[in-house]
Design a protein around this motif. Structure first.
Motif, PDB file in Angstrom:
ATOM      1  N   GLU A 124      36.825  34.778  42.392  1.00 13.67           N
ATOM      2  CA  GLU A 124      37.103  35.217  41.022  1.00 13.67           C
ATOM      3  C   GLU A 124      36.063  36.232  40.554  1.00 13.67           C
ATOM      4  O   GLU A 124      36.391  37.186  39.846  1.00 13.67           O
ATOM      5  N   LEU A 125      34.816  36.055  40.956  1.00 17.79           N
ATOM      6  CA  LEU A 125      33.781  37.030  40.615  1.00 17.79           C
ATOM      7  C   LEU A 125      34.134  38.402  41.190  1.00 17.79           C
ATOM      8  O   LEU A 125      34.044  39.424  40.492  1.00 17.79           O
ATOM      9  N   TYR A 126      34.560  38.421  42.445  1.00 12.68           N
ATOM     10  CA  TYR A 126      34.938  39.696  43.059  1.00 12.68           C
ATOM     11  C   TYR A 126      36.176  40.282  42.384  1.00 12.68           C
ATOM     12  O   TYR A 126      36.295  41.509  42.259  1.00 12.68           O
ATOM     13  N   ARG A 127      37.099  39.424  41.942  1.00  8.24           N
ATOM     14  CA  ARG A 127      38.276  39.934  41.247  1.00  8.24           C
ATOM     15  C   ARG A 127      37.895  40.661  39.970  1.00  8.24           C
ATOM     16  O   ARG A 127      38.379  41.766  39.704  1.00  8.24           O
ATOM     17  N   VAL A 128      37.006  40.051  39.169  1.00  6.88           N
ATOM     18  CA  VAL A 128      36.662  40.657  37.896  1.00  6.88           C
ATOM     19  C   VAL A 128      35.870  41.943  38.102  1.00  6.88           C
ATOM     20  O   VAL A 128      35.861  42.823  37.238  1.00  6.88           O
ATOM     21  N   GLU A 129      35.243  42.081  39.261  1.00 11.42           N
ATOM     22  CA  GLU A 129      34.536  43.321  39.598  1.00 11.42           C
ATOM     23  C   GLU A 129      35.458  44.337  40.289  1.00 11.42           C
ATOM     24  O   GLU A 129      34.999  45.395  40.713  1.00 11.42           O
ATOM     25  N   ALA A 130      36.751  43.980  40.395  1.00  9.98           N
ATOM     26  CA  ALA A 130      37.758  44.840  41.021  1.00  9.98           C
ATOM     27  C   ALA A 130      37.540  45.011  42.520  1.00  9.98           C
ATOM     28  O   ALA A 130      38.007  45.989  43.114  1.00  9.98           O
ATOM     29  N   ASP A 134      37.899  41.886  48.827  1.00  9.80           N
ATOM     30  CA  ASP A 134      36.966  40.788  49.076  1.00  9.80           C
ATOM     31  C   ASP A 134      37.457  39.497  48.428  1.00  9.80           C
ATOM     32  O   ASP A 134      37.257  38.405  48.971  1.00  9.80           O
ATOM     33  N   ALA A 135      38.084  39.606  47.276  1.00 10.84           N
ATOM     34  CA  ALA A 135      38.514  38.421  46.536  1.00 10.84           C
ATOM     35  C   ALA A 135      39.667  37.698  47.213  1.00 10.84           C
ATOM     36  O   ALA A 135      39.673  36.460  47.315  1.00 10.84           O
ATOM     37  N   GLU A 136      40.668  38.443  47.666  1.00 11.32           N
ATOM     38  CA  GLU A 136      41.910  37.816  48.144  1.00 11.32           C
ATOM     39  C   GLU A 136      41.699  36.826  49.285  1.00 11.32           C
ATOM     40  O   GLU A 136      42.194  35.686  49.215  1.00 11.32           O
ATOM     41  N   PRO A 137      40.957  37.170  50.355  1.00 12.89           N
ATOM     42  CA  PRO A 137      40.803  36.189  51.444  1.00 12.89           C
ATOM     43  C   PRO A 137      40.007  34.953  51.043  1.00 12.89           C
ATOM     44  O   PRO A 137      40.285  33.851  51.541  1.00 12.89           O
ATOM     45  N   LEU A 138      39.037  35.101  50.147  1.00 12.48           N
ATOM     46  CA  LEU A 138      38.275  33.934  49.702  1.00 12.48           C
ATOM     47  C   LEU A 138      39.161  32.969  48.932  1.00 12.48           C
ATOM     48  O   LEU A 138      39.095  31.746  49.119  1.00 12.48           O
ATOM     49  N   LEU A 139      40.006  33.500  48.052  1.00 12.61           N
ATOM     50  CA  LEU A 139      40.880  32.651  47.253  1.00 12.61           C
ATOM     51  C   LEU A 139      41.953  32.003  48.121  1.00 12.61           C
ATOM     52  O   LEU A 139      42.289  30.821  47.929  1.00 12.61           O
ATOM     53  N   LYS A 140      42.486  32.734  49.073  1.00 13.88           N
ATOM     54  CA  LYS A 140      43.473  32.153  49.987  1.00 13.88           C
ATOM     55  C   LYS A 140      42.846  31.035  50.820  1.00 13.88           C
ATOM     56  O   LYS A 140      43.480  29.994  51.061  1.00 13.88           O
ATOM     57  N   ARG A 141      41.613  31.222  51.240  1.00 13.65           N
ATOM     58  CA  ARG A 141      40.938  30.180  52.011  1.00 13.65           C
ATOM     59  C   ARG A 141      40.686  28.948  51.146  1.00 13.65           C
ATOM     60  O   ARG A 141      40.847  27.813  51.612  1.00 13.65           O
ATOM     61  N   SER A 142      40.313  29.161  49.888  1.00 12.57           N
ATOM     62  CA  SER A 142      40.096  28.037  48.975  1.00 12.57           C
ATOM     63  C   SER A 142      41.375  27.224  48.806  1.00 12.57           C
ATOM     64  O   SER A 142      41.361  25.985  48.861  1.00 12.57           O
ATOM     65  N   SER A 162      45.649  30.437  40.491  1.00 12.93           N
ATOM     66  CA  SER A 162      45.716  31.322  39.335  1.00 12.93           C
ATOM     67  C   SER A 162      44.858  32.562  39.536  1.00 12.93           C
ATOM     68  O   SER A 162      45.244  33.669  39.152  1.00 12.93           O
ATOM     69  N   ASN A 163      43.696  32.392  40.126  1.00  9.25           N
ATOM     70  CA  ASN A 163      42.822  33.543  40.346  1.00  9.25           C
ATOM     71  C   ASN A 163      43.419  34.503  41.367  1.00  9.25           C
ATOM     72  O   ASN A 163      43.279  35.728  41.242  1.00  9.25           O
ATOM     73  N   LEU A 164      44.086  33.963  42.392  1.00 14.22           N
ATOM     74  CA  LEU A 164      44.776  34.833  43.340  1.00 14.22           C
ATOM     75  C   LEU A 164      45.907  35.586  42.640  1.00 14.22           C
ATOM     76  O   LEU A 164      46.106  36.788  42.862  1.00 14.22           O
ATOM     77  N   ALA A 165      46.641  34.878  41.786  1.00 11.30           N
ATOM     78  CA  ALA A 165      47.690  35.549  41.010  1.00 11.30           C
ATOM     79  C   ALA A 165      47.101  36.651  40.146  1.00 11.30           C
ATOM     80  O   ALA A 165      47.698  37.727  39.995  1.00 11.30           O
ATOM     81  N   ALA A 166      45.923  36.406  39.570  1.00 11.96           N
ATOM     82  CA  ALA A 166      45.280  37.417  38.741  1.00 11.96           C
ATOM     83  C   ALA A 166      44.852  38.629  39.557  1.00 11.96           C
ATOM     84  O   ALA A 166      44.841  39.751  39.044  1.00 11.96           O
ATOM     85  N   VAL A 167      44.471  38.415  40.820  1.00 12.54           N
ATOM     86  CA  VAL A 167      44.195  39.551  41.702  1.00 12.54           C
ATOM     87  C   VAL A 167      45.436  40.434  41.803  1.00 12.54           C
ATOM     88  O   VAL A 167      45.367  41.663  41.675  1.00 12.54           O
ATOM     89  N   TYR A 168      46.584  39.796  42.003  1.00 16.63           N
ATOM     90  CA  TYR A 168      47.820  40.564  42.124  1.00 16.63           C
ATOM     91  C   TYR A 168      48.179  41.257  40.811  1.00 16.63           C
ATOM     92  O   TYR A 168      48.611  42.422  40.812  1.00 16.63           O
ATOM     93  N   SER A 169      47.996  40.556  39.687  1.00 17.13           N
ATOM     94  CA  SER A 169      48.274  41.185  38.391  1.00 17.13           C
ATOM     95  C   SER A 169      47.366  42.390  38.165  1.00 17.13           C
ATOM     96  O   SER A 169      47.798  43.420  37.642  1.00 17.13           O
TER      97      SER A 169
END
Length: 320
Positions: A124-130, A134-142, A162-169
């Motif tokens: 989620e930290l990587y998502r908010v930093e755009a 980097d964000a997507e594989p960490l969230l999928k692994r979680s 939800s955080n993975l969905a937010a990456v996509y949004s």
């Protein structure tokens, strides 16, 4: 759009770890445990600045008691990282999360649910930093770790979902985000009932997807519901209410309901300033939204003032 953070679930996990087999037992709550409990209460209320020194002291006590690399230190590292994240102090949060992740992978193994918690937070930290790649594989692994350990419908999966969905949004991939938001919301409401405050961020994020799909009535219903549930749980001054106000204002602006939009944008700014301070990074999007709203109305001086303020906050949060 604000994604679901590891909010109170992080602290619940921390409390469970502190009582897990093999850890020291106490006849009564020790000082670090008391600080963690108090920090949890402040965190739930959105009082992150007040929670910060308690989390710092709890970490210092655990490091003093067990050493800097012990499994018992991972919990307060993760909690402190989450508070720094909520305060917009992303480089500090990243270092704390990475340290917690290394300790948990070494002591508990790469498939533990505690590892999944930190993966979610770092993703989620990587998502908010755009940093979406980097964000997507960490969230999928979680998600995968928790599904394997707890099943596909366990509420603890919802954070990373939800955080993975937010990456996509954030990438404009609403066809992929909307089903994940819906699934997460259904899981939480089935587990905790319709007034679960942890579900309100999903409501706001799903509403964002609806807005982009021109489903304005559905979006308005969700956003009003999110504000009502959050206010019932935490009172009128909470960051999640400010986020929902911003989203509803954006919806009204699209519909040409300019007076309602301006009122809600201003309320959102005021709520964020009251709860998180005048220089928090979460203010940037709202200030930019209000500035764009003024620009569309030909109020260029008002718009320019807000754009300058948001640029200053952005520069302060992410210095070059």
């Amino acid at each position: 759009m604000k994604a679901l953070k590891a909010s109170i679930c992080v602290v619940v996990t921390a409390l469970a770890l502190s009582l897990s087999p093999g850890t020291p037992s106490h006849a009564s709550e020790d000082e670090a445990g008391t600080l963690t409990r108090q920090m949890k209460e402040l965190y739930r209320a959105g009082k992150y600045t007040e929670a910060l020194p308690l989390a710092q002291k709890a970490l210092a006590l655990r490091e003093q008691e067990f050493g800097p690399d012990d499994a018992m230190v991972a919990m307060p590292l993760n909690d402190l990282g989450t508070i720094h994240y909520n305060l917009g102090q992303y480089p500090v949060a990243e270092l704390l999360y990475k340290r917690a992740l290394a300790i948990r992978e070494r002591t508990l193994g790469p498939e533990s649910t505690e590892v999944a918690t930190v993966l979610n937070n770092l993703g989620e930290l990587y998502r908010v930093e755009a940093h979406y790649a980097d964000a997507e594989p960490l969230l999928k692994r979680s998600i995968a770790i928790r599904q394997k350990a707890l099943g596909a419908n366990d509420p603890s999966i919802v954070m990373a979902m939800s955080n993975l969905a937010a990456v996509y949004s954030s990438q404009g991939r609403y066809d992929r985000s909307e089903p994940l938001f819906k699934r997460g919301l259904a899981i939480l409401q089935k587990a905790n009932g319709p007034d679960d405050p942890e579900a309100t961020v999903l409501m706001s994020n799903l509403a964002d997807a609806y807005i982009h799909g021109h489903r304005y009535a559905d979006a308005e219903r969700l956003l009003k519901r999110a504000m009502a549930v959050t206010e019932k749980a935490y009172g009128p001054d909470h960051p999640d209410i400010a986020q929902a106000q911003n989203n509803l204002a954006t919806l009204y602006a699209r519909q040409g309901r300019n007076n309602d939009a301006e009122r809600l944008y201003k309320q959102s700014v005021a709520t964020f300033e009251k709860t998180l301070g005048p220089d928090h990074p979460d203010l940037v999007d709202i200030l930019d939204n209000l500035a764009a709203f003024y620009k569309d109305q030909g109020r260029y001086a008002d718009a320019q003032q807000l754009f300058k303020r948001s640029a200053a906050i952005r520069a302060k949060a992410r210095p070059i």
